[in-house]
Design a protein around this motif. Structure first.
Motif, PDB file in Angstrom:
ATOM      1  N   SER A  40      56.916  55.575 103.904  1.00 22.74           N
ATOM      2  CA  SER A  40      57.346  54.810 102.923  1.00 22.74           C
ATOM      3  C   SER A  40      56.602  53.862 102.912  1.00 22.74           C
ATOM      4  O   SER A  40      56.337  53.548 102.885  1.00 22.74           O
ATOM      5  CB  SER A  40      59.175  54.886 103.071  1.00 22.74           C
ATOM      6  N   SER A  42      57.967  50.299 100.966  1.00 21.67           N
ATOM      7  CA  SER A  42      58.865  49.306 100.558  1.00 21.67           C
ATOM      8  C   SER A  42      58.301  47.701 100.095  1.00 21.67           C
ATOM      9  O   SER A  42      57.573  47.697 100.707  1.00 21.67           O
ATOM     10  CB  SER A  42      59.825  50.024 101.869  1.00 21.67           C
ATOM     11  N   SER A  44      58.294  44.022  97.602  1.00 17.52           N
ATOM     12  CA  SER A  44      58.614  44.218  95.779  1.00 17.52           C
ATOM     13  C   SER A  44      57.575  42.700  96.070  1.00 17.52           C
ATOM     14  O   SER A  44      56.418  42.546  97.244  1.00 17.52           O
ATOM     15  CB  SER A  44      59.435  42.591  95.811  1.00 17.52           C
ATOM     16  N   ASN A  67      59.096  53.645  97.545  1.00 18.07           N
ATOM     17  CA  ASN A  67      61.101  54.078  97.671  1.00 18.07           C
ATOM     18  C   ASN A  67      61.877  52.855  97.897  1.00 18.07           C
ATOM     19  O   ASN A  67      62.209  53.682  96.575  1.00 18.07           O
ATOM     20  CB  ASN A  67      60.403  54.920  99.017  1.00 18.07           C
ATOM     21  N   ARG A  68      61.498  52.138  98.079  1.00 24.06           N
ATOM     22  CA  ARG A  68      62.236  50.980  98.386  1.00 24.06           C
ATOM     23  C   ARG A  68      62.200  50.689  98.258  1.00 24.06           C
ATOM     24  O   ARG A  68      60.914  49.457  98.187  1.00 24.06           O
ATOM     25  CB  ARG A  68      62.868  50.826  99.880  1.00 24.06           C
ATOM     26  N   THR A  69      62.535  49.761  96.760  1.00 22.92           N
ATOM     27  CA  THR A  69      62.226  47.939  96.225  1.00 22.92           C
ATOM     28  C   THR A  69      63.972  47.744  95.808  1.00 22.92           C
ATOM     29  O   THR A  69      65.145  48.134  95.252  1.00 22.92           O
ATOM     30  CB  THR A  69      61.419  48.362  95.176  1.00 22.92           C
ATOM     31  N   MET A  70      64.341  45.721  95.837  1.00 24.26           N
ATOM     32  CA  MET A  70      65.384  45.589  95.032  1.00 24.26           C
ATOM     33  C   MET A  70      64.727  44.864  94.059  1.00 24.26           C
ATOM     34  O   MET A  70      65.853  44.204  93.126  1.00 24.26           O
ATOM     35  CB  MET A  70      65.670  44.165  96.120  1.00 24.26           C
ATOM     36  N   GLU A 233      64.760  40.557 102.304  1.00 23.67           N
ATOM     37  CA  GLU A 233      64.516  42.346 102.130  1.00 23.67           C
ATOM     38  C   GLU A 233      63.764  43.474 103.035  1.00 23.67           C
ATOM     39  O   GLU A 233      64.627  44.581 102.923  1.00 23.67           O
ATOM     40  CB  GLU A 233      64.004  42.299 100.479  1.00 23.67           C
ATOM     41  N   TYR A 237      65.429  46.498 105.536  1.00 22.69           N
ATOM     42  CA  TYR A 237      65.119  47.405 105.539  1.00 22.69           C
ATOM     43  C   TYR A 237      64.134  48.040 107.069  1.00 22.69           C
ATOM     44  O   TYR A 237      64.852  49.249 107.899  1.00 22.69           O
ATOM     45  CB  TYR A 237      63.337  48.320 104.722  1.00 22.69           C
ATOM     46  N   THR A 240      67.520  49.003 108.997  1.00 24.62           N
ATOM     47  CA  THR A 240      68.586  50.372 108.156  1.00 24.62           C
ATOM     48  C   THR A 240      67.382  51.045 109.688  1.00 24.62           C
ATOM     49  O   THR A 240      68.143  52.243 110.047  1.00 24.62           O
ATOM     50  CB  THR A 240      67.915  50.362 107.163  1.00 24.62           C
ATOM     51  N   ASP A 241      65.781  51.277 109.345  1.00 22.73           N
ATOM     52  CA  ASP A 241      64.844  52.272 110.582  1.00 22.73           C
ATOM     53  C   ASP A 241      65.700  52.389 111.917  1.00 22.73           C
ATOM     54  O   ASP A 241      65.647  53.354 112.130  1.00 22.73           O
ATOM     55  CB  ASP A 241      63.608  52.202 109.686  1.00 22.73           C
TER      56      ASP A 241
END
Length: 328
Positions: A40, A42, A44, A67-70, A233, A237, A240-241
């Motif tokens: 993925s 992830s 910024s 796929n994942r960004t704030m 940030e 992630y 979480t993983d």
């Protein structure tokens, strides 16, 4: 009637094959992407979050969007074309609204008619239905042409807007030496263009060190140490993983990380923060083990290679931190 039954049978067979193949594909992807950030994109990249970093000799393919960004597409500094890049599909283009919905609806209705035996133009009967068909076809052609014309005008305007934004960031001319390739023993070199922000040997050494240290810290599950190596940030992630692995009863172990080649894609400054996106090809041993037994369930003891684009951020007076990982 027999043709309709055969069509339905074929559609059912395809659905069964896909339902059986999808889990296997997910397992393969999972086993190949167990490492930190694997599989993925992830993080910024400041105002360039929705712009792909330039390709380099290390990563000639374009980096994947996040796929994942704030970072929100509508935040200051985000241009409209960049914000829309995350949306896919011809009928999902931003701004198409009702026109896209009408075209998609007409085509979808026709395809469903074919699938379930009614024919592409089912329900035709008499002269009035023929006129209705002609009207529908004409409307679809008009809608599609309007949409394509609108999209071409929008794409034509995007390069001009990007040039207007990128111009001031180029900075003063740093002389002929800026275009010369910079090499270190680790294999780093300048990629697509000379960077507006000067990146020196100490910076490349920091990038290589972070590549190995972050992988090792991830392997140890040390969230506290990750906070000193990556932005909040990215740490969120990683946390979480790691929690997902724990719930599965497994641990991802990464070792023997070695940088093989690296190129600077771009570097720039935004206020008090410096950014550098670096393409890196590296070798590593990537395996996932069952926590209770120590048995390898994914990966192996054999080294593999990966190519990713890592973006590092540094506030004035601070050290570099990992800000994003993008797959290529």
């Amino acid at each position: 009637m027999k043709f309709v039954q055969r069509t339905r049978g074929l559609a059912g067979a395809i659905a069964i094959v896909l339902s059986l193949a999808l889990p296997a594909m997910l397992v393969v992807a999972s086993s190949a992407d167990a490492r930190i950030g694997g599989g993925s994109s992830s993080g910024s990249r400041g105002s360039r979050t929705f712009s792909a970093p330039p390709s380099t000799s290390t990563a000639p393919s374009a980096a994947q969007p996040f796929n994942r960004t704030m970072t929100q597409p509508g935040s200051p500094g985000m241009s409209a074309p960049a914000a829309g890049a995350a949306r896919g599909g011809f009928f999902n283009r931003p701004g198409m609204g009702m026109l896209g919905g009408l075209a998609a609806g007409f085509l979808g209705a026709g395809l469903l008619g074919m699938l379930f035996g009614g024919g592409m133009f089912s329900g035709l009967g008499g002269l009035s239905s023929i006129f209705g068909l002609i009207l529908q076809i004409g409307l679809i052609i008009i809608v599609v042409r309007l949409a394509m014309s609108w999209w071409q005008r929008r794409n034509a305007a995007a390069p001009a807007a990007a040039s207007a934004y990128a111009g001031p960031a180029a900075g003063p001319d740093v002389g002929p030496g800026a275009q010369q390739s910079y090499r270190t023993g680790s294999g780093f070199g300048i990629g697509a263009t000379a960077a507006p922000l000067e990146i020196g040997p100490a910076d490349y050494e920091a990038f290589e060190r972070l590549l190995g240290e972050i992988q090792t810290t991830w392997s140890n599950g040390d969230i506290g140490h990750l906070h000193t190596l990556a932005t909040p940030e990215m740490v969120s992630y990683f946390g979480t993983d790691l929690a997902a692995n724990k719930a599965r009863g497994v641990e991802n172990k990464v070792s023997n990380v070695k940088l093989l080649q690296g190129d600077l894609a771009e570097a720039w400054r935004e206020g008090d923060t410096d950014y550098a996106s670096v393409a890196m090809r590296f070798a590593l041993v990537d395996k996932t083990i069952e926590t209770a037994t120590g048995k390898i369930v994914e990966g192996s003891e054999q080294p593999t290679e990966a190519t990713e684009v890592w973006t590092f951020a540094r506030r004035r007076g601070s050290d570099w931190e990992l800000s994003a990982i993008q797959q290529t």
